[in-house]
Design a protein around this motif. Sequence first.
Motif, PDB file in Angstrom:
ATOM      1  N   ARG A 166     -33.908  -4.633   3.215  1.00 44.10           N
ATOM      2  CA  ARG A 166     -33.561  -4.594   4.631  1.00 44.10           C
ATOM      3  C   ARG A 166     -34.734  -5.205   5.601  1.00 44.10           C
ATOM      4  O   ARG A 166     -34.621  -5.982   6.862  1.00 44.10           O
ATOM      5  CB  ARG A 166     -32.918  -3.434   5.396  1.00 44.10           C
ATOM      6  N   SER A 167     -35.946  -4.386   5.352  1.00 40.70           N
ATOM      7  CA  SER A 167     -36.801  -4.871   6.046  1.00 40.70           C
ATOM      8  C   SER A 167     -37.570  -6.224   5.917  1.00 40.70           C
ATOM      9  O   SER A 167     -37.752  -6.663   7.084  1.00 40.70           O
ATOM     10  CB  SER A 167     -38.036  -3.850   5.658  1.00 40.70           C
ATOM     11  N   GLU A 176     -33.800  -0.354   1.316  1.00 36.08           N
ATOM     12  CA  GLU A 176     -34.659  -0.310   2.601  1.00 36.08           C
ATOM     13  C   GLU A 176     -35.741  -1.164   2.857  1.00 36.08           C
ATOM     14  O   GLU A 176     -35.768  -2.000   3.757  1.00 36.08           O
ATOM     15  CB  GLU A 176     -35.205   1.310   2.543  1.00 36.08           C
ATOM     16  N   ILE A 204     -27.384  -4.841   2.312  1.00 38.59           N
ATOM     17  CA  ILE A 204     -28.559  -4.972   3.072  1.00 38.59           C
ATOM     18  C   ILE A 204     -28.518  -5.809   4.452  1.00 38.59           C
ATOM     19  O   ILE A 204     -29.264  -6.246   4.960  1.00 38.59           O
ATOM     20  CB  ILE A 204     -29.628  -5.501   2.261  1.00 38.59           C
ATOM     21  N   GLY A 205     -27.084  -6.071   4.520  1.00 36.77           N
ATOM     22  CA  GLY A 205     -26.871  -6.768   6.000  1.00 36.77           C
ATOM     23  C   GLY A 205     -26.760  -8.293   6.027  1.00 36.77           C
ATOM     24  O   GLY A 205     -26.375  -8.908   6.974  1.00 36.77           O
ATOM     25  N   ALA A 214     -32.695  -5.899  -3.526  1.00 38.12           N
ATOM     26  CA  ALA A 214     -31.480  -5.694  -3.367  1.00 38.12           C
ATOM     27  C   ALA A 214     -30.677  -5.586  -4.612  1.00 38.12           C
ATOM     28  O   ALA A 214     -29.392  -5.079  -4.486  1.00 38.12           O
ATOM     29  CB  ALA A 214     -30.665  -6.590  -2.187  1.00 38.12           C
TER      30      ALA A 214
END
Length: 534
Positions: A363-364, A360, A401-402, A315
């Motif tokens: 986040r995964s 991506e 990334i949340g 990130a």
Amino acid sequence: MKTRHLASLLLAGAAFLCGGMAAAQTGPQTAASPANRVLRVAPHADLRTLDPVFASITITRMHGLMIYETLFAWDNQLNPQPQMVDQVETAADNLTWNFRLREGLKFHDGQPVTSRDVVASLKRWMARDTVGVKLAEYTASLEVIDERRFALRLSKPMGLVPFALGSATGQIPAIMRESDATTEPTRPVTETIGSGPFRFNRGEWRSGARIVYDRNPDYVPRAEPPNGLAGGRVVKLDRVEWHIMPDPATAAAALQTGEIDLWEQPSQDLIPVIRRSRGIAVERYASLANQAMLRPNHLHPPFNDPRARLALAYATDQGDFMAAGYGDEQWWKRCGSFFICGGPNGTEAGATGYATPNLERARSLLAESGYKGERVVMISSHDIPAIGRMAEVAAASLQKIGLNVDLQFADWGNVTSRQPRRDPPDQGGWNLFVTTASGGTMQSPVTNIGTNSACERAWAGWPCDAEAERLRNAVVDAVDEAGRKAALDALHARLAVSQPYRVLGQFDQPYARRSNISGVLNAPVMVFWNIEKN
């Protein structure tokens, strides 16, 4: 042009303010000493913890080197040289080491330094520090022979004994009085009686404002010329005053007007301004670059899961952090090595995949770790501007990334006091912090405090990885360079997966001085012997 003009206005306003501030801070003893015998310094942080064996904070290490000594000391190439000892004998099997203290060592209270003080001090240090813990694993016994001699017996050979006993990283092996060294290792010593070249002036200590050190008139330096932290620690000043100036513009103005003589860590965005000032020099004092890091807490979710820690790597973009913290690229570079690019152990094995962000993938990994939007507490401070700015970049990057980041700012003393707390974040603990460490600290698997993965014996963050520790031991045990290099690459590849912390890049930290100051030594941290003020 607008940026430069604004910086000039800030400095001018701060100059007006700092004159009155410095006058208020000047004590009666300063007036009694000639101006060229008092060095006034703006350090990078306030001093809150006085025990350099309890805390690995850089400002506490600087304080410790003022008033304490170690058995050995690193020169400017990080090679250990005798400091408090004058004789070392080793058995043919390298299992028995006999040491003799040099004559004339006295504590500031007049008591002689004895081998009892040494043994008690080393045992306490071996319970606290990354290097000390590693040496303790190899130690069968540590015994007093007589007043000046003591013996270290190992259970298996270790070639790094002098290097460890002269460590200038983490918690340093400072030699204290036996009565102080028998303090429980988890409790800081509050006395400040060492045997070093300066004495701590407790009567003039003003927390948040000023720390004062007086020359120790009873100190007998070694005869060798100074070299890094080694050699003769000859004090050429009557006293050194640290004036706490958390506002960079105030510190810069004070340097320009002569209210201070030296700024230990000038803010990079003001370096172009002060460099143009007449009578001021900006220079490096350490040969290895420093490292910035994002440290997760491995005890609590989400970063007790290695997938969440890997998400931090994917990130974050080192360039964002370095530019925010250190400005002009002449002062920083990208580097994926836990052990410093350009140093003797600067491998990037296994880390190249994190050189470019992959949001991506981050986040995964975060989802796989079981994270569901819980609050993540990041603690930081603007007292050290680069760290505060990098913390803001970290919060913004991780929110993408949340991660639900709660960035909490306090003064640096409170941040460092909170770091050792193991409590959950909602009970006064933490999840993340940004910090920096010297290249001398991070360049070796033995001294790197962040890659120590020995669970409860690790530094704040407490990574716990038996395989990483096995590989770290393999580096220490290697008998030849080829074996050491192979073990080093294997260790680094493991660390790249376990991510004890996210490497944010590396940077050179210059210092700034007035032109009448000379003799600043090339050393892992700034020291104040050998300095002259003309």
